[in-house]
Design a protein around this motif. Structure first.
Motif, PDB file in Angstrom:
ATOM      1  N   ASP A   1      32.944  52.616  21.490  1.00 25.67           N
ATOM      2  CA  ASP A   1      33.997  51.609  21.592  1.00 25.67           C
ATOM      3  C   ASP A   1      33.925  50.859  22.915  1.00 25.67           C
ATOM      4  OD1 ASP A   1      35.166  52.132  19.060  1.00 25.67           O
ATOM      5  OD2 ASP A   1      36.126  53.906  19.894  1.00 25.67           O
ATOM      6  N   VAL A   2      33.571  51.547  23.986  1.00 24.70           N
ATOM      7  CA  VAL A   2      33.424  50.869  25.271  1.00 24.70           C
ATOM      8  C   VAL A   2      32.304  49.836  25.168  1.00 24.70           C
ATOM      9  CG1 VAL A   2      32.744  51.143  27.701  1.00 24.70           C
ATOM     10  CG2 VAL A   2      34.381  52.734  26.661  1.00 24.70           C
ATOM     11  N   TRP A   3      31.171  50.233  24.604  1.00 24.42           N
ATOM     12  CA  TRP A   3      30.056  49.285  24.467  1.00 24.42           C
ATOM     13  C   TRP A   3      30.426  48.131  23.546  1.00 24.42           C
ATOM     14  CZ3 TRP A   3      26.479  48.948  27.837  1.00 24.42           C
ATOM     15  CH2 TRP A   3      25.993  50.078  28.496  1.00 24.42           C
ATOM     16  N   ARG A   4      31.130  48.421  22.472  1.00 22.96           N
ATOM     17  CA  ARG A   4      31.452  47.395  21.480  1.00 22.96           C
ATOM     18  C   ARG A   4      32.550  46.451  21.958  1.00 22.96           C
ATOM     19  NH1 ARG A   4      35.135  47.709  17.150  1.00 22.96           N
ATOM     20  NH2 ARG A   4      35.504  49.892  17.671  1.00 22.96           N
ATOM     21  N   LEU A   5      33.575  46.983  22.606  1.00 26.72           N
ATOM     22  CA  LEU A   5      34.755  46.181  22.914  1.00 26.72           C
ATOM     23  C   LEU A   5      34.921  45.828  24.397  1.00 26.72           C
ATOM     24  CD1 LEU A   5      37.238  48.244  20.718  1.00 26.72           C
ATOM     25  CD2 LEU A   5      36.279  45.992  20.164  1.00 26.72           C
ATOM     26  N   CYS A   6      34.363  46.644  25.285  1.00 24.55           N
ATOM     27  CA  CYS A   6      34.691  46.513  26.705  1.00 24.55           C
ATOM     28  C   CYS A   6      33.477  46.496  27.626  1.00 24.55           C
ATOM     29  CB  CYS A   6      35.616  47.667  27.118  1.00 24.55           C
ATOM     30  SG  CYS A   6      37.095  47.811  26.099  1.00 24.55           S
ATOM     31  N   ALA A   7      32.318  46.191  27.116  1.00 21.75           N
ATOM     32  CA  ALA A   7      31.098  46.240  27.933  1.00 21.75           C
ATOM     33  C   ALA A   7      31.182  45.343  29.161  1.00 21.75           C
ATOM     34  CB  ALA A   7      29.886  45.864  27.081  1.00 21.75           C
ATOM     35  N   GLY A   8      31.910  44.252  29.073  1.00 17.44           N
ATOM     36  CA  GLY A   8      32.047  43.348  30.203  1.00 17.44           C
ATOM     37  C   GLY A   8      32.824  43.943  31.369  1.00 17.44           C
TER      38      GLY A   8
ATOM     39  N   ILE B   1      32.362  47.169  32.414  1.00 19.81           N
ATOM     40  CA  ILE B   1      31.556  48.203  33.063  1.00 19.81           C
ATOM     41  C   ILE B   1      31.051  47.650  34.395  1.00 19.81           C
ATOM     42  CG2 ILE B   1      29.426  49.558  32.885  1.00 19.81           C
ATOM     43  CD1 ILE B   1      29.795  49.407  29.811  1.00 19.81           C
ATOM     44  N   PRO B   2      31.173  48.345  35.488  1.00 28.85           N
ATOM     45  CA  PRO B   2      31.538  49.740  35.721  1.00 28.85           C
ATOM     46  C   PRO B   2      32.968  49.942  36.208  1.00 28.85           C
ATOM     47  CG  PRO B   2      30.427  48.966  37.657  1.00 28.85           C
ATOM     48  CD  PRO B   2      30.515  47.793  36.682  1.00 28.85           C
ATOM     49  N   SER B   3      33.865  48.982  36.022  1.00 27.47           N
ATOM     50  CA  SER B   3      35.238  49.076  36.532  1.00 27.47           C
ATOM     51  C   SER B   3      36.072  50.060  35.707  1.00 27.47           C
ATOM     52  CB  SER B   3      35.903  47.697  36.501  1.00 27.47           C
ATOM     53  OG  SER B   3      37.286  47.819  36.736  1.00 27.47           O
ATOM     54  N   ILE B   4      36.403  51.211  36.290  1.00 28.96           N
ATOM     55  CA  ILE B   4      37.201  52.212  35.580  1.00 28.96           C
ATOM     56  C   ILE B   4      38.556  51.638  35.159  1.00 28.96           C
ATOM     57  CG2 ILE B   4      38.380  54.439  35.826  1.00 28.96           C
ATOM     58  CD1 ILE B   4      35.966  55.276  37.578  1.00 28.96           C
ATOM     59  N   PRO B   5      39.296  51.005  36.065  1.00 28.62           N
ATOM     60  CA  PRO B   5      40.575  50.432  35.633  1.00 28.62           C
ATOM     61  C   PRO B   5      40.400  49.339  34.571  1.00 28.62           C
ATOM     62  CG  PRO B   5      40.477  50.552  38.031  1.00 28.62           C
ATOM     63  CD  PRO B   5      39.103  50.893  37.511  1.00 28.62           C
ATOM     64  N   GLY B   6      39.325  48.564  34.675  1.00 26.09           N
ATOM     65  CA  GLY B   6      39.061  47.513  33.692  1.00 26.09           C
ATOM     66  C   GLY B   6      38.776  48.076  32.317  1.00 26.09           C
ATOM     67  N   ILE B   7      37.964  49.121  32.238  1.00 24.83           N
ATOM     68  CA  ILE B   7      37.655  49.742  30.951  1.00 24.83           C
ATOM     69  C   ILE B   7      38.905  50.375  30.362  1.00 24.83           C
ATOM     70  CG2 ILE B   7      36.420  51.642  29.823  1.00 24.83           C
ATOM     71  CD1 ILE B   7      34.051  51.011  31.616  1.00 24.83           C
TER      72      ILE B   7
END
Length: 93
Positions: A40-47, A49-55
């Protein structure tokens, strides 16, 4: 090299999002929890990475689109924690 750095960043980010607060989660996340959210991180939130709060924010924002396994991890992370009293070594008189 970039791929391995992204993988390292992704692992740290997924660790942080699994249990609520980032500092507690960094110590307590399981590989099963990370595995549940990695796709799900790769599919929806890859942009993010690597920001923990952003993910973390992205996964919460995209909660309706998460896989059932990752949604359960996020639901668990969002549940309030009940503090348990710490045992004392003192004897009662």
């Amino acid at each position: 090299m970039r791929t391995s750095l992204i993988g390292i960043g992704l692992g740290a980010c997924l660790t942080a999002l699994t249990l609520g607060s980032a500092t507690q989660a960094l110590a307590e996340a399981t590989s099963a929890q990370r595995a549940a959210c990695t796709p799900d991180v790769w599919r929806l939130c890859a942009g993010e990475i690597p920001s923990i709060p952003g993910i973390t924010a992205c996964l919460r924002r995209e909660k309706p689109k998460l896989s059932p396994a990752c949604r359960e991890v996020m639901n668990e992370a969002d549940r309030p924690r009940i503090a348990r009293p710490v045992a004392s070594n003192e004897r009662k008189s």
